[in-house]
Design an enzyme around this catalytic site. Structure first.
Site, PDB file in Angstrom:
ATOM      1  N   ASP A 288      -0.863 -26.793  14.158  1.00 29.75           N
ATOM      2  CA  ASP A 288       0.605 -26.810  14.163  1.00 29.75           C
ATOM      3  C   ASP A 288       1.027 -26.876  12.704  1.00 29.75           C
ATOM      4  OD1 ASP A 288       3.265 -27.564  13.993  1.00 29.75           O
ATOM      5  OD2 ASP A 288       3.023 -29.417  15.161  1.00 29.75           O
TER       6      ASP A 288
ATOM      7  N   SER B   5     -21.683 -37.870  27.615  1.00 34.11           N
ATOM      8  CA  SER B   5     -22.853 -37.036  27.298  1.00 34.11           C
ATOM      9  C   SER B   5     -22.707 -36.328  25.952  1.00 34.11           C
ATOM     10  CB  SER B   5     -23.126 -36.021  28.410  1.00 34.11           C
ATOM     11  OG  SER B   5     -21.950 -35.328  28.740  1.00 34.11           O
TER      12      SER B   5
ATOM     13  N   PRO C 182     -13.704 -24.119  26.822  1.00 33.90           N
ATOM     14  CA  PRO C 182     -13.030 -22.842  26.577  1.00 33.90           C
ATOM     15  C   PRO C 182     -13.209 -22.369  25.138  1.00 33.90           C
ATOM     16  CG  PRO C 182     -11.429 -24.601  26.991  1.00 33.90           C
ATOM     17  CD  PRO C 182     -12.782 -25.179  27.234  1.00 33.90           C
TER      18      PRO C 182
ATOM     19  N   HIS D 249      -3.062 -29.334  20.713  1.00 29.48           N
ATOM     20  CA  HIS D 249      -3.120 -28.599  19.442  1.00 29.48           C
ATOM     21  C   HIS D 249      -1.873 -28.815  18.588  1.00 29.48           C
ATOM     22  CE1 HIS D 249      -6.386 -25.572  21.011  1.00 29.48           C
ATOM     23  NE2 HIS D 249      -6.852 -26.785  20.813  1.00 29.48           N
ATOM     24  N   THR D 250      -1.080 -29.801  18.913  1.00 29.09           N
ATOM     25  CA  THR D 250       0.031 -30.193  18.039  1.00 29.09           C
ATOM     26  C   THR D 250      -0.478 -31.054  16.882  1.00 29.09           C
ATOM     27  OG1 THR D 250       2.217 -31.233  17.956  1.00 29.09           O
ATOM     28  CG2 THR D 250       0.617 -32.255  19.418  1.00 29.09           C
TER      29      THR D 250
ATOM     30  N   ASN E  67     -19.648 -27.371  19.682  1.00 26.05           N
ATOM     31  CA  ASN E  67     -19.531 -28.672  19.007  1.00 26.05           C
ATOM     32  C   ASN E  67     -20.226 -28.693  17.650  1.00 26.05           C
ATOM     33  OD1 ASN E  67     -18.061 -29.832  21.095  1.00 26.05           O
ATOM     34  ND2 ASN E  67     -19.890 -30.497  22.201  1.00 26.05           N
TER      35      ASN E  67
ATOM     36  N   ASP F 125       3.880 -34.225  18.741  1.00 24.30           N
ATOM     37  CA  ASP F 125       5.222 -33.900  19.226  1.00 24.30           C
ATOM     38  C   ASP F 125       5.132 -32.588  20.006  1.00 24.30           C
ATOM     39  OD1 ASP F 125       4.773 -31.998  17.278  1.00 24.30           O
ATOM     40  OD2 ASP F 125       6.219 -32.803  15.850  1.00 24.30           O
TER      41      ASP F 125
ATOM     42  N   HIS G  43     -13.911 -32.422  25.158  1.00 19.30           N
ATOM     43  CA  HIS G  43     -15.208 -31.744  25.266  1.00 19.30           C
ATOM     44  C   HIS G  43     -16.193 -32.533  26.117  1.00 19.30           C
ATOM     45  CE1 HIS G  43     -14.806 -28.698  21.709  1.00 19.30           C
ATOM     46  NE2 HIS G  43     -13.751 -28.711  22.500  1.00 19.30           N
ATOM     47  N   ASP G  44     -16.113 -33.860  26.070  1.00 21.62           N
ATOM     48  CA  ASP G  44     -16.983 -34.662  26.928  1.00 21.62           C
ATOM     49  C   ASP G  44     -16.669 -34.344  28.390  1.00 21.62           C
ATOM     50  OD1 ASP G  44     -18.893 -36.594  27.651  1.00 21.62           O
ATOM     51  OD2 ASP G  44     -17.388 -38.189  27.756  1.00 21.62           O
TER      52      ASP G  44
ATOM     53  N   ASP H 232     -18.640 -38.546  30.868  1.00 22.59           N
ATOM     54  CA  ASP H 232     -19.792 -39.429  31.046  1.00 22.59           C
ATOM     55  C   ASP H 232     -20.467 -39.771  29.722  1.00 22.59           C
ATOM     56  OD1 ASP H 232     -20.840 -37.018  30.359  1.00 22.59           O
ATOM     57  OD2 ASP H 232     -22.165 -36.806  32.097  1.00 22.59           O
TER      58      ASP H 232
ATOM     59  N   ARG I 244     -10.066 -34.354  20.742  1.00 20.44           N
ATOM     60  CA  ARG I 244     -10.863 -33.187  21.121  1.00 20.44           C
ATOM     61  C   ARG I 244     -12.240 -33.594  21.655  1.00 20.44           C
ATOM     62  NH1 ARG I 244     -13.979 -29.071  17.633  1.00 20.44           N
ATOM     63  NH2 ARG I 244     -14.008 -27.180  18.902  1.00 20.44           N
TER      64      ARG I 244
HETATM   65  C1  HEM Z   1      -7.152 -24.299  26.264  1.00 12.15           C
HETATM   66  C2  HEM Z   1      -8.316 -24.027  25.711  1.00 12.15           C
HETATM   67  C3  HEM Z   1      -8.712 -24.521  24.359  1.00 12.15           C
HETATM   68  C4  HEM Z   1      -9.306 -23.781  23.391  1.00 12.15           C
HETATM   69  C5  HEM Z   1      -9.687 -22.309  23.482  1.00 12.15           C
HETATM   70  C6  HEM Z   1      -9.485 -24.631  22.250  1.00 12.15           C
HETATM   71  C7  HEM Z   1     -10.074 -24.232  21.065  1.00 12.15           C
HETATM   72  C8  HEM Z   1     -10.078 -24.982  19.909  1.00 12.15           C
HETATM   73  C9  HEM Z   1     -10.615 -24.531  18.646  1.00 12.15           C
HETATM   74  C10 HEM Z   1     -11.259 -23.183  18.401  1.00 12.15           C
HETATM   75  C11 HEM Z   1     -10.422 -25.519  17.747  1.00 12.15           C
HETATM   76  C12 HEM Z   1     -10.841 -25.517  16.288  1.00 12.15           C
HETATM   77  C13 HEM Z   1     -12.280 -25.996  16.184  1.00 12.15           C
HETATM   78  C14 HEM Z   1     -12.886 -25.781  14.813  1.00 12.15           C
HETATM   79  O1  HEM Z   1     -12.294 -25.091  14.003  1.00 12.15           O
HETATM   80  O2  HEM Z   1     -13.984 -26.309  14.540  1.00 12.15           O
HETATM   81  C15 HEM Z   1      -9.768 -26.594  18.419  1.00 12.15           C
HETATM   82  C16 HEM Z   1      -9.395 -27.780  17.847  1.00 12.15           C
HETATM   83  C17 HEM Z   1      -8.777 -28.806  18.518  1.00 12.15           C
HETATM   84  N1  HEM Z   1      -8.585 -28.884  19.880  1.00 12.15           N
HETATM   85 FE1  HEM Z   1      -8.761 -27.382  21.205  1.00 12.15          FE
HETATM   86  N2  HEM Z   1      -9.004 -25.871  22.533  1.00 12.15           N
HETATM   87  C18 HEM Z   1      -8.531 -25.863  23.813  1.00 12.15           C
HETATM   88  C19 HEM Z   1      -8.004 -26.933  24.507  1.00 12.15           C
HETATM   89  C20 HEM Z   1      -7.836 -28.194  23.976  1.00 12.15           C
HETATM   90  C21 HEM Z   1      -7.431 -29.351  24.729  1.00 12.15           C
HETATM   91  C22 HEM Z   1      -7.171 -29.378  26.240  1.00 12.15           C
HETATM   92  C23 HEM Z   1      -7.342 -30.387  23.847  1.00 12.15           C
HETATM   93  C24 HEM Z   1      -6.973 -31.823  24.088  1.00 12.15           C
HETATM   94  C25 HEM Z   1      -6.196 -32.250  25.043  1.00 12.15           C
HETATM   95  C26 HEM Z   1      -7.679 -29.868  22.547  1.00 12.15           C
HETATM   96  C27 HEM Z   1      -7.650 -30.578  21.385  1.00 12.15           C
HETATM   97  C28 HEM Z   1      -7.975 -30.071  20.142  1.00 12.15           C
HETATM   98  C29 HEM Z   1      -7.721 -30.777  18.910  1.00 12.15           C
HETATM   99  C30 HEM Z   1      -6.984 -32.102  18.786  1.00 12.15           C
HETATM  100  C31 HEM Z   1      -8.244 -29.982  17.883  1.00 12.15           C
HETATM  101  C32 HEM Z   1      -8.297 -30.320  16.381  1.00 12.15           C
HETATM  102  C33 HEM Z   1      -9.583 -31.079  16.103  1.00 12.15           C
HETATM  103  C34 HEM Z   1      -9.782 -31.524  14.665  1.00 12.15           C
HETATM  104  O3  HEM Z   1      -8.912 -31.353  13.811  1.00 12.15           O
HETATM  105  O4  HEM Z   1     -10.871 -32.078  14.401  1.00 12.15           O
HETATM  106  N3  HEM Z   1      -8.005 -28.544  22.666  1.00 12.15           N
HETATM  107  N4  HEM Z   1      -9.581 -26.248  19.746  1.00 12.15           N
END
Ligand code: HEM
Ligand code: NAG
Ligand code: NAG
Ligand code: NAG
Ligand code: NAG
Ligand code: NAG
Ligand code: NAG
Length: 327
Positions: A247, A78, A164, A194-195, A96, A255, A68-69, A76, A64
């Protein structure tokens, strides 16, 4: 140094620049550190492996962090910069703040890389390689990555507006990807990140008790998942930072279960489940839910694309010595 040898050095330097750069624009290169830091991949893999061994969730947090970077003003590094008295950066601004994790792991890996190849490898490249290893070591695909990113000299909290939000509609999220050159397919496949990993209750609690002012839960949530989430996230403010897996079936395995869950109305974030409410994105989701290898290969391709968003190269920026501060 005499004139001749300094002249020779300049020519060598110019040739080097010419190989990687044309008409002033430099490109990423698959062999960028082959000679200058041959053990880079090994050092990164060991660092990520150690971190995951200590805490499984770290794989998700690192993936993640890279996203975000890149989505906020390019890959970069940042997001890694600490705030200063004159600079409010990405790290400590929403979303963040109190959410992005893994900075310590990046610092440890950077220290090991500096010991092996001082002042050579950028933090931006390290973060990119780290994300790939995090996915691979949790069972996901591997992909090749051109390198040569440089580190930014600054970070701007306003750039986080490009990240996003789980509270905005699909159209808005799609626009945030397309404005960075990532298409709808990239958006859907990358959401498969998000898997793995966890979300704090406040990021989806609006679905659990009083959805859109109806006084009822979001009718699209699977009943047994709803019961689980309501028990993890009781309807009171002190549950806001409790964690639920994104997941719920295989939370630490990379997966295609995320997509199977969406098909089963078991997405956790409203923005995740929304992918099933649009026919185009829903058909992509259904495809990945039945074709895990297609998901893997397209995830790798889209990660490489994400990793090239807004990179700085050549003489731009710098190679930070410490990922938290500019040199
Ligand atoms: C499509 C739009 C996306 C939205 C709205 C979104 C939103 C979120 C939110 C709200 C969380 C939980 C953060 C928290 O509770 O502090 C999260 C976690 C996460 N996101 Fe996304 N995300 C998006 C796309 C992505 C993408 C593209 C990736 C990576 C390729 C990603 C990877 C992750 C991962 C791995 C977590 C878990 C992080 C952890 O357990 O520390 N997300 N995301
Ligand atoms: C790379 O790592 C190997 C194994 O740890 C070590 O033997 C070798 O000296 C390293 N090479 C360089 C160039 O640092
Ligand atoms: C190991 O993980 C725990 C959290 O589970 C964390 O507090 C600690 O700093 C980590 N240790 C190392 C060496 O990364
Ligand atoms: C940060 O970005 C915003 C919006 O793009 C811009 O208005 C502002 O001037 C930038 N701040 C700094 C310190 O560069
Ligand atoms: C979605 O984008 C539109 C147009 O940019 C904007 O007016 C609206 O506030 C956004 N909605 C949300 C919930 O962010
Ligand atoms: C999806 O739901 C169906 C019916 O409730 C169930 O049989 C199936 O096992 C579920 N699939 C997954 C991957 O959970
Ligand atoms: C989406 O698919 C549904 C069911 O297959 C269909 O009824 C609907 O007309 C489609 N909507 C659009 C905009 O294509």
């Amino acid at each position: 140094m005499n004139n001749n040898s300094s002249h020779g050095l300049s020519i060598a330097f110019l040739c080097f620049i010419f190989l990687a750069c044309h008409l002033g624009s430099c490109q990423l290169d698959y062999r960028f550190y082959d000679r200058t830091c041959p053990n880079l991949t090994r050092i990164v893999r060991f660092g990520v492996w150690s971190a995951i061994l200590n805490e499984t969730r770290m794989a998700a947090s690192l993936l993640r962090l890279h996203f975000h970077d890149c989505i906020a003003n390019g890959c970069d590094g940042s997001v890694l910069l600490d705030d200063t008295s004159t600079m409010k950066g990405e790290k400590n601004a929403p979303p963040n703040l109190n959410s992005a994790r893994g900075f310590q792991v990046i610092d440890t890996i950077k220290t090991n890389v500096e010991n092996a190849c001082p002042a050579t490898v950028s933090c931006a490249d390290i973060l990119t390689l780290v994300a790939r290893e995090a996915v691979f070591l949790t069972g996901g695909p591997y992909w090749s990555l051109p390198l040569g990113r440089r580190d930014s000299l600054t970070s701007n909290s306003s750039d986080n507006q490009h990240i996003p939000s789980p509270f905005e509609p699909l159209e808005n999220i799609t626009a945030k990807f397309t404005s960075k050159g990532l298409d709808m397919n990239d958006m859907v496949v990358l959401s498969g990140g998000h898997t793995i990993g966890f979300a704090q209750c406040f990021t989806f609690k609006q679905r659990l008790f009083d959805f859109d002012g109806t006084g009822k839960p979001d009718p699209t949530i699977d009943a047994s998942l709803l019961a689980n989430l309501q028990s993890t996230c009781p309807n009171q403010d002190n549950s806001n930072t409790n964690l639920a897996p994104l997941d719920h079936v295989t939370p630490s395995k990379f997966d295609n279960m995320y997509f199977k869950n969406l098909v089963n109305n078991s997405g956790v974030l409203g923005s995740d489940q929304a992918l099933m409410e649009d026919n185009t994105t829903a058909s992509i989701v259904i495809g990945y839910s039945t074709l895990p290898l297609l998901f893997f290969s397209e995830f790798g391709a889209s990660m490489a694309k994400l990793a090239s968003v807004g990179v700085i190269t050549g003489q731009e920026g710098e190679i930070r010595k410490d990922c938290k501060v500019v040199n």
